[in-house]
Design a protein around this motif. Structure first.
Motif, short mmCIF file in Angstrom:
data_model
loop_
_atom_site.label_atom_id
_atom_site.label_comp_id
_atom_site.label_asym_id
_atom_site.label_seq_id
_atom_site.Cartn_x
_atom_site.Cartn_y
_atom_site.Cartn_z
N ASN A 299 -70.00 3.94 116.32
CA ASN A 299 -69.85 4.54 117.64
C ASN A 299 -70.59 3.65 118.65
N PRO A 300 -69.86 3.08 119.61
CA PRO A 300 -68.41 3.25 119.87
C PRO A 300 -67.57 2.67 118.73
N ALA A 301 -66.26 3.00 118.73
CA ALA A 301 -65.35 2.58 117.66
C ALA A 301 -65.34 1.06 117.58
N PRO A 302 -65.62 0.49 116.40
CA PRO A 302 -65.68 -0.97 116.28
C PRO A 302 -64.27 -1.58 116.28
N SER A 303 -64.22 -2.86 116.64
CA SER A 303 -63.00 -3.64 116.48
C SER A 303 -63.09 -4.35 115.14
N VAL A 304 -61.95 -4.46 114.40
CA VAL A 304 -61.94 -5.04 113.07
C VAL A 304 -60.96 -6.21 113.07
N HIS A 305 -61.43 -7.35 112.46
CA HIS A 305 -60.62 -8.56 112.38
C HIS A 305 -60.70 -9.06 110.95
N VAL B 101 -53.86 -14.27 109.12
CA VAL B 101 -54.65 -13.19 109.70
C VAL B 101 -53.84 -11.91 109.54
N LEU B 102 -54.50 -10.83 109.09
CA LEU B 102 -53.79 -9.55 108.91
C LEU B 102 -53.68 -8.86 110.26
N ALA B 103 -52.42 -8.43 110.54
CA ALA B 103 -52.18 -7.67 111.77
C ALA B 103 -52.49 -6.21 111.49
N LEU B 104 -53.75 -5.85 111.65
CA LEU B 104 -54.18 -4.50 111.32
C LEU B 104 -53.63 -3.50 112.32
N GLY B 105 -53.19 -2.33 111.78
CA GLY B 105 -52.71 -1.26 112.63
C GLY B 105 -51.31 -1.45 113.14
N LEU B 106 -50.64 -2.56 112.80
CA LEU B 106 -49.28 -2.81 113.25
C LEU B 106 -48.32 -2.70 112.08
N LEU B 107 -47.12 -2.20 112.36
CA LEU B 107 -46.09 -2.06 111.34
C LEU B 107 -45.39 -3.39 111.15
N GLY B 108 -45.37 -3.90 109.93
CA GLY B 108 -44.73 -5.18 109.68
C GLY B 108 -44.35 -5.33 108.23
N PRO B 109 -43.47 -6.32 107.91
CA PRO B 109 -43.04 -6.52 106.53
C PRO B 109 -44.15 -7.13 105.69
N VAL B 110 -44.12 -6.82 104.38
CA VAL B 110 -45.08 -7.35 103.42
C VAL B 110 -44.38 -8.41 102.59
N TRP C 94 -56.43 -4.19 97.97
CA TRP C 94 -55.21 -3.56 98.50
C TRP C 94 -54.04 -3.98 97.61
N THR C 95 -53.17 -3.05 97.32
CA THR C 95 -51.94 -3.35 96.58
C THR C 95 -50.78 -2.75 97.36
N TRP C 96 -49.84 -3.65 97.78
CA TRP C 96 -48.69 -3.21 98.56
C TRP C 96 -47.41 -3.72 97.92
N PRO C 97 -46.30 -2.96 98.04
CA PRO C 97 -45.02 -3.47 97.55
C PRO C 97 -44.41 -4.46 98.54
N GLU C 98 -43.72 -5.43 98.02
CA GLU C 98 -43.08 -6.44 98.86
C GLU C 98 -41.86 -5.83 99.53
N GLY C 99 -41.62 -6.23 100.75
CA GLY C 99 -40.38 -5.85 101.43
C GLY C 99 -40.55 -4.79 102.48
N PRO C 100 -40.82 -3.52 102.11
CA PRO C 100 -40.89 -2.47 103.13
C PRO C 100 -42.00 -2.74 104.15
N GLU C 101 -41.73 -2.31 105.37
CA GLU C 101 -42.73 -2.49 106.40
C GLU C 101 -43.90 -1.54 106.17
N GLN C 102 -45.10 -2.06 106.33
CA GLN C 102 -46.31 -1.29 106.11
C GLN C 102 -47.24 -1.45 107.32
N THR C 103 -48.07 -0.45 107.50
CA THR C 103 -49.12 -0.54 108.50
C THR C 103 -50.43 -0.83 107.76
N LEU C 104 -50.93 -2.02 107.96
CA LEU C 104 -52.12 -2.47 107.26
C LEU C 104 -53.37 -1.98 108.01
#
Length: 842
Positions: free
Chosen positions: A436-442, A451-460, A419-429
Motif C-alpha cells: 500500500n499503495p498498490a505496487p507496480s510489478v515488472h 518481458v511478460l505482459a502482466l495483466g494483459l490477455l495474450g497468446p501463450v 507457472w504452467t500454462w497451455p500453449e495456444g489459448p490466450e491467457q492473462t498472466l
C-alpha cells in the motif's frame, strides 16, 4: 224415303237433354229459401286495425237491411241486395257483427266473428340483483303486457343463447291478453357476466298470418363468492421511524377476485397497495413508512370488499426511533507502526460494543487504540448498537476500514514461483504484489530477453518458457522474486521418432519406438485395427530404455496399428504399418526327420521346407555331397541327409533319414533234395524274396497234396512221406504294399515199375475212387468258395484249395509226369490268379 242423318239425331238428343236440365234447375231455384250472408264470416284483425264487412242477400226485393255492430264505422256502400261497411280502430278482443235483411215478411240474418290480436311489442325482464351470491337462488320474471291472444303466445327465458324455461299458453280463453313467466335459478360462478333475456312469440300462422316475435333487453348478472374468513395480514410488529417495511394482506376464496376492493392503512395513513391475483386468491402488498408523529402504538388495517360484503383484519404495530451509531478513526490512512484511535458514539438509550468490547452504560461511547501493522491494512472495525423495544432487542452496526501504508510483498499465493500454462489459448498472466499503495510489478528474463505482459490477455507460446525476475515497487520500497514459466502443449508425431513403416525381426527383442513430442509427456498406445492384429497392443519402447524393460514377444502380429498419443491438452493419431520377419525355422511339421520314397517313382526333392520371412532357401545333401540327379528313385538314394535353411536373418539345419521302398521280387526258389523224390521220401522247397517293406510269402501246391508243412515265416515248404499226389507245380508268391511277385517250381515223385504194377491193380481202384471223390469235393461249394480255416488247411489235403483252383491242372500234369519221368525239379514264372491266403505252420 230416307231417314234423318245420324249427326242430326245426335244434335236433337243433346238439345232435349239441355232443356230438361234447365227445367230441373228452374224448379230448384223456385224451391230454394232466401238467405243473408256476411263476409268475412270470421276475421282476425290486429288491435286498432280496420276491416270491410260485406252484407248481402239473395232476396229479389228486400224491404230493408243493415249491419249491427258496436265497432266504429268509417264508411258505407249500398246496393239493391247488399251493403259494405268499413269498421275502424277495432280494439275489443272479440265482437260478433250481425247482417240482416227483411224479405217477404221474414228477417234474414247472418252472424260473424271478429277477433283482434296484439303483437308482443313490449317484452320486459324484471331487473336482476346488483350482486348475487354464488350458490343461492334468484328469480327471473318476464312480463309481456297486452300481447294476445294468449293462447297463441309462447314465452322463453334465456341465459345467453341457452333456453332455461319455455312455456306455451295454448288453451287459454280467446279474450285473454298479456302473460307473465317466472323461474327460480341457482346462481353459479359461470353465470357471472352472463346476459339473461326473455323472448316472446305470437304464432298466428294457423290463422293465415305470420309468427311475431320480440325479445327483452338483456340484463347482466353479477355473481360473487366471499370467504367467511378474515384476511391474513402480514405486518412487522415493530416499525422504525423513517424506515420502509413491506406489509401484505391476503384472502382466498374470492370470486370474481378482480372485482374485490382492498383498503390498507397504518393508523390514519392510507397505503397504496399493489394488488395481484392468483386463482381465487388476492394478495395486496404495500410499503409502510412511519413518521415521528406516529411513534408509539398504532394499528394496521386491511379490509376486503366484494359484492357489498366485506372482511377485515387489524394488527398492532409499535413505531420506534433508533439512530445508528457513529464510528470514527483518528487517521483513516497511516504509515505502518503508528498509533490509531477508534471511537463509537451511540444515540440515547443505546448500548454500543466496539470490536467486542461493550461501553460501560447505554448512551456512552466505546473507544480503542492500536499500533498499525501490515496486517491491519484494510482492517474493518465494527461497532454494534442494541436497543430494547417492546420486549425485543434490536441491533444496528457500523463499520470503518483502516488503510496502512507498507512496502511491497511478493507472496507465492499472488505470484507463484512456478507457472504452467497451455500453449495456444490466450491467457492473462498475473504476478500480483501486496503493498500500500498498490505496487507496480515488472517481470523480465534475467538474460535481458522476453518481458511478460502482466495483466494483459495474450497468446501463450513455447518461446515464453523460461525463468523471469519479477520486481514489485511502490513509494514504500520494493521486492524481487524469480519465477519459472512452463508452457505445455498437445502431442505431435514426427516420422523420425515414430516411423510410419516398421519391420520387426522375430526373436530380436526389439521394441517398437514411437516417441511423441508434447508437454506433459504424452501417453502413447498403438492398437491393431484389422486382420490378425485387430485389437492387439503394439509393444512400445520407453523414452528412457532401462535394463528392466522386458523384450518383445516372439509372436507379433503384422498389420496396421493406430497409435494414439494423449495428454491433458489433446490427442493425436497416427497410422503405423508393421511387417514382421523371422530367421529360418524347421521342425517335424515342415521337414519330417524320416521320409520314404518308392523305387522307380519319379525322382523328387526332399519334403523339407522352412518357416521364416523372407522365405528361406532350403538345400539338402548327403555327407556334404549333393544328391545325384536321377529321373527315377533308386535304392541308392536311401541314407541320411542334412537340410540347411537360410535367409537374411540366419540359418537352421535338420537331419533327415530317407528310406527307399520297392516292390517284391522272388529272388530264389529251390528244392531240396535237388533231384527227384521217391515215394515215401521227404523234400523241402525254399523261397527267398527281396522287398521293402519285407514281403509276405504265400504258397500254392498241387491239388490234393496232403501233409504239407510251412515254416514260421512261410519261407520253407516241407513234405514228409511224399506220394504221387505231391508231384506237380508249386508256386511261391511274395507280396507287400507296393505289389506282388511269384515263381513256380515242379516237383516229380518217381518209383519202381514193380510198385506200379503190383499196386496198380489194388490201388488203382482205390486211387480212382479217391480221385473221383477228391474231384467231386474240389468242385463242391467249399472248394469253390475257398471257405477253409487256415489251421485246418495246414494239416489236411484240402490245402490245395486255399490258393485257388488255378493249380489244379498243373498238379494233375505233375502227377502224370511223376508216373512216367524221373524225379527232379523244374522252375516256371507264375501266371494266372493266386489267392491271397497265407499258409502258416501249425
Amino acid at each position: 224415303m230416307p231417314g234423318p242423318s245420324p249427326g242430326l239425331c245426335r244434335a236433337l238428343l243433346g238439345l232435349w237433354a239441355a232443356l230438361g236440365l234447365g227445367f230441373l234447375g228452374l224448379s230448384a231455384v223456385a224451391q230454394e229459401p232466401f238467405w243473408a250472408d256476411l263476409q268475412p264470416r270470421v276475421a282476425l284483425v290486429e288491435r286498432g286495425g280496420s276491416l270491410w264487412l260485406n252484407c248481402s242477400t239473395n232476396c229479389p226485393r228486400p224491404e230493408r237491411g243493415g249491419l249491427e255492430t258496436s265497432l266504429r264505422r268509417n264508411g258505407t256502400q249500398r246496393g239493391l241486395r247488399w251493403l259494405a261497411r268499413q269498421l275502424v280502430d277495432i280494439r275489443e278482443p272479440e265482437t260478433q257483427p250481425v247482417c240482416f235483411f227483411r224479405c217477404a215478411r221474414r228477417t234474414l240474418q247472418a252472424r260473424g266473428l271478429i277477433r283482434t290480436f296484439q303483437r308482443p311489442d313490449r317484452v320486459e325482464l324484471v331487473p336482476l340483483p346488483a350482486w348475487q351470491p354464488v350458490g343461492e337462488n334468484f328469480t327471473l320474471s318476464c312480463r309481456v303486457p297486452g300481447a294476445g291472444p294468449r293462447g297463441s303466445l309462447t314465452l322463453t327465458l334465456l341465459r345467453g343463447a341457452q333456453e332455461l324455461i319455455r312455456r306455451s299458453f295454448a288453451g287459454e280463453p280467446p279474450r285473454a291478453r298479456g302473460a307473465i313467466l317466472t323461474a327460480t335459478v341457482l346462481a353459479r360462478r359461470e353465470d357471472h357476466g352472463a346476459n339473461f333475456s326473455c323472448r316472446a312469440e305470437l304464432d298466428l300462422r294457423p290463422h293465415g298470418l305470420g309468427l311475431f316475435a320480440n325479445s327483452s333487453a338483456p340484463r347482466q348478472l353479477r355473481t360473487f363468492a366471499l370467504s367467511p374468513d378474515p384476511p391474513r395480514l402480514a405486518a412487522p410488529r415493530l416499525l422504525e421511524v423513517g424506515s420502509e417495511r413491506p406489509v401484505s394482506c391476503a384472502l382466498d376464496e374470492l370470486f370474481p377476485v378482480s372485482e374485490a376492493g382492498v383498503y390498507l392503512a397504518l393508523g390514519d395513513q392510507r397505503l397504496s397497495p399493489n394488488i395481484t391475483f392468483e386463482g381465487d386468491a388476492l394478495m395486496a402488498t404495500a410499503t409502510a413508512t412511519a413518521s415521528a408523529e406516529q411513534e408509539g402504538a398504532s394499528q394496521l388495517v386491511c379490509n376486503v370488499t366484494l359484492g357489498g360484503e366485506s372482511r377485515e383484519t387489524r394488527e398492532n404495530v409499535t413505531v420506534y426511533s433508533f439512530p445508528a451509531p457513529v464510528l470514527t478513526l483518528s487517521e483513516p490512512t497511516i504509515p505502518e507502526g503508528k498509533v490509531v484511535t477508534v471511537t463509537c458514539t451511540p444515540g440515547a438509550r443505546v448500548l454500543v460494543t466496539l470490536d467486542g468490547i461493550p461501553a460501560v452504560i447505554p448512551g456512552q461511547p466505546a473507544q480503542l487504540q492500536l499500533n498499525a501493522t501490515e496486517d491491519d491494512d484494510r482492517r474493518s472495525f465494527f461497532c454494534d448498537a442494541t436497543l430494547k423495544v417492546d420486549g425485543e432487542t434490536l441491533s444496528k452496526n457500523e463499520s470503518a476500514e483502516l488503510r496502512v501504508l507498507y512496502a511491497p510483498r511478493l507472496d507465492d499465493s499472488d505470484c507463484p514461483r512456478s507457472w504452467t500454462w497451455p500453449e495456444g489459448p490466450e491467457q492473462t498472466l498475473r504476478c500480483d504484489a501486496r503493498g500500500n499503495p498498490a505496487p507496480s510489478v515488472h517481470c523480465a528474463r534475467s538474460d535481458g530477453g522476453a518481458v511478460l505482459a502482466l495483466g494483459l490477455l495474450g497468446p501463450v507460446t513455447r518461446a515464453l518458457a523460461g525463468t523471469y525476475r519479477c520486481t514489485a515497487a511502490n513509494n514504500q520500497g520494493e521486492a524481487v522474486k524469480d519465477v519459472t514459466l512452463t508452457v505445455e502443449y498437445g502431442p505431435s508425431f514426427e516420422e523420425l521418432s515414430c516411423p510410419s513403416n516398421w519391420t520387426w525381426v522375430e526373436g530380436s527383442g526389439q521394441l517398437f519406438s514411437c516417441e511423441v513430442d508434447g508437454k506433459p509427456e504424452p501417453r502413447v498406445e498403438c492398437i491393431g485395427s484389422g486382420g490378425t492384429s485387430d485389437g492387439l497392443l503394439l509393444p512400445l519402447a520407453p523414452p528412457d530404455p532401462s535394463p528392466s524393460v522386458p523384450s518383445i514377444s516372439n509372436e507379433l502380429a503384422p498389420g496396421i496399428y493406430i497409435c494414439n498419443a494423449t495428454n491433458r491438452h489433446g490427442s493425436m493419431v497416427k497410422t503405423v504399418a508393421v511387417s514382421t520377419e523371422s530367421p529360418p525355422q524347421m521342425d517335424e511339421s515342415t521337414c519330417p526327420s524320416h521320409q520314404t520314397w518308392l523305387e522307380g517313382a519319379e525322382a523328387a526333392a526332399l519334403a523339407c521346407a522352412a518357416r521364416g520371412r523372407p522365405s528361406p532357401q532350403v538345400s539338402c545333401s548327403r555327407e556334404g555331397v549333393p544328391r545325384p540327379q536321377r529321373l527315377r528313385v533308386s535304392r541308392e538314394d536311401a541314407g541320411t541327409y542334412r537340410c540347411l535353411a537360410t535367409n537374411t536373418h540366419g540359418t537352421d539345419a535338420r537331419t533327415v533319414t530317407v528310406g527307399v521302398e520297392y516292390r517284391p521280387v522272388v529272388a530264389e526258389l529251390a528244392a531240396s533234395p535237388p533231384g527227384g523224390v521217391r515215394p515215401g521220401g521227404n523234400f523241402t522247397l525254399t523261397c527267398r524274396a527281396e522287398a521293402w517293406p519285407p514281403a509276405q510269402i504265400s504258397w500254392r501246391a498241387p491239388p490234393g497234396a496232403p501233409n504239407i508243412g510251412l515254416s514260421s515265416n512261410n519261407s520253407t515248404l516241407s513234405v514228409a512221406g511224399a506220394m504221387g499226389s505231391h508231384g506237380g507245380e508249386y508256386e511261391c508268391a511274395a507280396t507287400n504294399a507296393h505289389g506282388r511277385h511269384a515263381r513256380r517250381i515242379t516237383v516229380r515223385v518217381a518209383g519202381p515199375w514193380l510198385w506200379v504194377a503190383v499196386g496198380g491193380a489194388a490201388g488203382g481202384a482205390a486211387l480212382l475212387a479217391a480221385g473221383a471223390g477228391l474231384a467231386f469235393y474240389v468242385q463242391s461249394t467249399a472248394c469253390k468258395k475257398g471257405e477253409y480255416n487256415v489251421q485246418e488247411a495246414e494239416s489236411s489235403g484240402e490245402a490245395v484249395c486255399l490258393n485257388g483252383a488255378g493249380g489244379g491242372a498243373g498238379g494233375s500234369a505233375g502227377a502224370a509226369e511223376g508216373g512216367t519221368e524221373a524225379a527232379g525239379t523244374a522252375e516256371a514264372q507264375a501266371g494266372g490268379e493266386v489267392f491271397a491266403i497265407q499258409l502258416t505252420s501249425a
